[in-house]
Design a protein around this motif. Structure first.
Motif, PDB file in Angstrom:
ATOM      1  N   ASP A   1       0.848  -1.184   0.000  1.00 44.86           N
ATOM      2  CA  ASP A   1       0.000   0.000   0.000  1.00 44.86           C
ATOM      3  C   ASP A   1       0.888   1.240   0.000  1.00 44.86           C
ATOM      4  O   ASP A   1       1.607   1.493   0.981  1.00 44.86           O
ATOM      5  N   PRO A   2       0.877   2.018  -1.086  1.00 43.40           N
ATOM      6  CA  PRO A   2       1.750   3.189  -1.155  1.00 43.40           C
ATOM      7  C   PRO A   2       1.442   4.241  -0.104  1.00 43.40           C
ATOM      8  O   PRO A   2       2.292   5.077   0.201  1.00 43.40           O
ATOM      9  N   LYS A   3       0.241   4.213   0.466  1.00 37.22           N
ATOM     10  CA  LYS A   3      -0.152   5.214   1.449  1.00 37.22           C
ATOM     11  C   LYS A   3       0.239   4.823   2.869  1.00 37.22           C
ATOM     12  O   LYS A   3       0.096   5.610   3.802  1.00 37.22           O
ATOM     13  N   VAL A   4       0.711   3.594   3.042  1.00 38.68           N
ATOM     14  CA  VAL A   4       1.133   3.127   4.363  1.00 38.68           C
ATOM     15  C   VAL A   4       2.647   2.988   4.344  1.00 38.68           C
ATOM     16  O   VAL A   4       3.190   2.021   3.803  1.00 38.68           O
ATOM     17  N   SER A   5       3.329   3.970   4.910  1.00 38.39           N
ATOM     18  CA  SER A   5       4.784   3.983   4.880  1.00 38.39           C
ATOM     19  C   SER A   5       5.359   3.022   5.906  1.00 38.39           C
ATOM     20  O   SER A   5       4.771   2.768   6.965  1.00 38.39           O
ATOM     21  N   HIS A   6       6.520   2.479   5.579  1.00 37.65           N
ATOM     22  CA  HIS A   6       7.333   1.818   6.580  1.00 37.65           C
ATOM     23  C   HIS A   6       7.800   2.897   7.548  1.00 37.65           C
ATOM     24  O   HIS A   6       7.962   4.054   7.157  1.00 37.65           O
ATOM     25  N   PRO A   7       8.007   2.589   8.826  1.00 34.12           N
ATOM     26  CA  PRO A   7       8.418   3.640   9.764  1.00 34.12           C
ATOM     27  C   PRO A   7       9.691   4.374   9.367  1.00 34.12           C
ATOM     28  O   PRO A   7       9.912   5.504   9.800  1.00 34.12           O
ATOM     29  N   ARG A   8      10.518   3.745   8.515  1.00 35.04           N
ATOM     30  CA  ARG A   8      11.798   4.380   8.175  1.00 35.04           C
ATOM     31  C   ARG A   8      11.927   4.791   6.714  1.00 35.04           C
ATOM     32  O   ARG A   8      12.953   5.304   6.317  1.00 35.04           O
ATOM     33  N   TRP A   9      10.912   4.543   5.901  1.00 37.76           N
ATOM     34  CA  TRP A   9      10.949   5.030   4.520  1.00 37.76           C
ATOM     35  C   TRP A   9       9.556   4.968   3.904  1.00 37.76           C
ATOM     36  O   TRP A   9       8.680   4.242   4.367  1.00 37.76           O
ATOM     37  N   THR A  10       9.376   5.742   2.855  1.00 36.34           N
ATOM     38  CA  THR A  10       8.097   5.760   2.165  1.00 36.34           C
ATOM     39  C   THR A  10       7.936   4.522   1.291  1.00 36.34           C
ATOM     40  O   THR A  10       8.921   3.936   0.831  1.00 36.34           O
ATOM     41  N   GLN A  11       6.702   4.133   1.056  1.00 37.19           N
ATOM     42  CA  GLN A  11       6.403   3.041   0.127  1.00 37.19           C
ATOM     43  C   GLN A  11       5.698   3.568  -1.124  1.00 37.19           C
ATOM     44  O   GLN A  11       5.176   2.785  -1.914  1.00 37.19           O
TER      45      GLN A  11
END
Length: 324
Positions: free
Chosen positions: A281-291
């Motif tokens: 999901d591009p709108k749900v980022s990993h805590p340390r980088w964007t997706q």
């Protein structure tokens, strides 16, 4: 068991792209990463254990016959070069670098057994011959998306998971399925740091029954027209194209149907970063980088990174959105 004593080595994500001229020289690549850390399933390996002398990433493969399933193909991006796909892998049991394909050649696949157990009416134990012959094999071309924000397009050979569901007949009490991967400390040393003894091996993953029954969910026994190379998770692995790649357990030895949501390897280690569902999901980022964007490994003799937008559910929303 708790894992609070694992040192926090992950200061930079692998989504910070290493320059190509460094990347293609393995020694310089490892030196660049030393002390920095890798994100997700590619935590830093500060020197490989059980180094293999293997030079061939396709050692031991055999041709596989299958029919193309035209319902599952990819037209918006090119197929990833086979050698690149075979030499850029995460297989944490064999180390933390992307060159684990060398160590993975130690994986013993003769006399392989997959035990299907738990809340099923027809428990089974499949050997390798069963896996290749009992279920009609088909080829599916799927997008593959890693949580580290790199991507491929891969032609898998295998059979839908719902074919196995029909054969073993889960009971009404079975709400989840748990996959367990092969592990032997003498063969699978894990990463150099943190040592494998601090990690919850063997690798384990899980799905809801509804996810396993979905038409997309797939057991792969081959790739690119032949059996799986060991670094891809021979002789059988899970392929779930709408989820991040770490959900696809490799080298499966046990499939267990259970009533309660099972723990998973990465969620156990880093619960704030790796959720059970792990849907792209591009709108749900990993805590340390964007997706929001991904680096596609495209065609060519060498690595050719192409940055493109990430698709919701990796482009498979029409198949699985109703599950969520």
């Amino acid at each position: 068991m708790t894992f609070f004593h694992i040192p926090k080595l992950w200061q930079l994500p692998e989504s910070s792209v290493t320059p190509e001229h460094v990347f293609l020289k393995r020694r310089r690549f490892l030196q660049t990463l030393l002390g920095v850390g890798l994100a997700s399933a590619s935590l830093t390996e500060l020197g490989c254990q059980s180094q293999s002398n293997a030079k061939d990433p396709f050692a031991g493969i055999k041709p596989l016959t299958s029919r193309p399933n035209r319902a599952f193909t990819v037209s918006d991006r090119p197929l990833t070069n086979e050698r690149l796909a075979a030499t850029y892998n995460n297989f944490y049991e064999f180390g933390g670098s992307k060159s684990t394909w060398q160590n993975a050649q130690a994986l013993p696949i003769d006399n392989w057994k997959v035990n299907v157990t738990g809340l099923v009416k027809q428990p089974r134990t499949y050997d390798l011959d069963d896996l290749l012959k009992r279920f009609p094999l088909e080829e599916r071309i799927y997008r593959f998306r890693c949580v580290e924000a790199w991507a491929m397009v891969v032609p898998w050979l295998g059979f839908p998971m719902n074919a196995l569901l029909r054969e073993v007949e889960p009971t009404a009490s079975a709400k989840f399925v748990r996959f367990t991967s092969y592990f032997d400390p003498q063969v699978t040393p894990g990463p150099s740091f943190p040592p494998a003894r601090f990690l919850p091996f063997p690798y384990f993953e899980g799905l809801r029954i509804e996810e396993m029954a979905n038409d997309l969910a797939f057991f792969a026994v081959g790739i690119y027209g032949h059996t799986l190379p060991k670094q891809h998770g021979a002789p059988i692995r899970a392929v779930l194209p709408w989820k991040y790649g770490f959900k696809g357990a490799k080298s499966i030895v046990k499939i267990e149907f259970v009533a309660q949501q099972p723990d998973t390897f990465w969620n156990t280690i880093r619960p704030g970063e790796y959720k059970f569902e792990a849907n792209v999901d591009p709108k749900v980022s990993h805590p340390r980088w964007t997706q929001e964007r991904e680096r596609l490994i495209a065609n060519g003799a060498d690595f050719n990174w192409v940055e493109i937008p990430t698709l919701k559910y990796n482009g498979y929303e029409s198949y699985i959105a109703h599950l969520y």
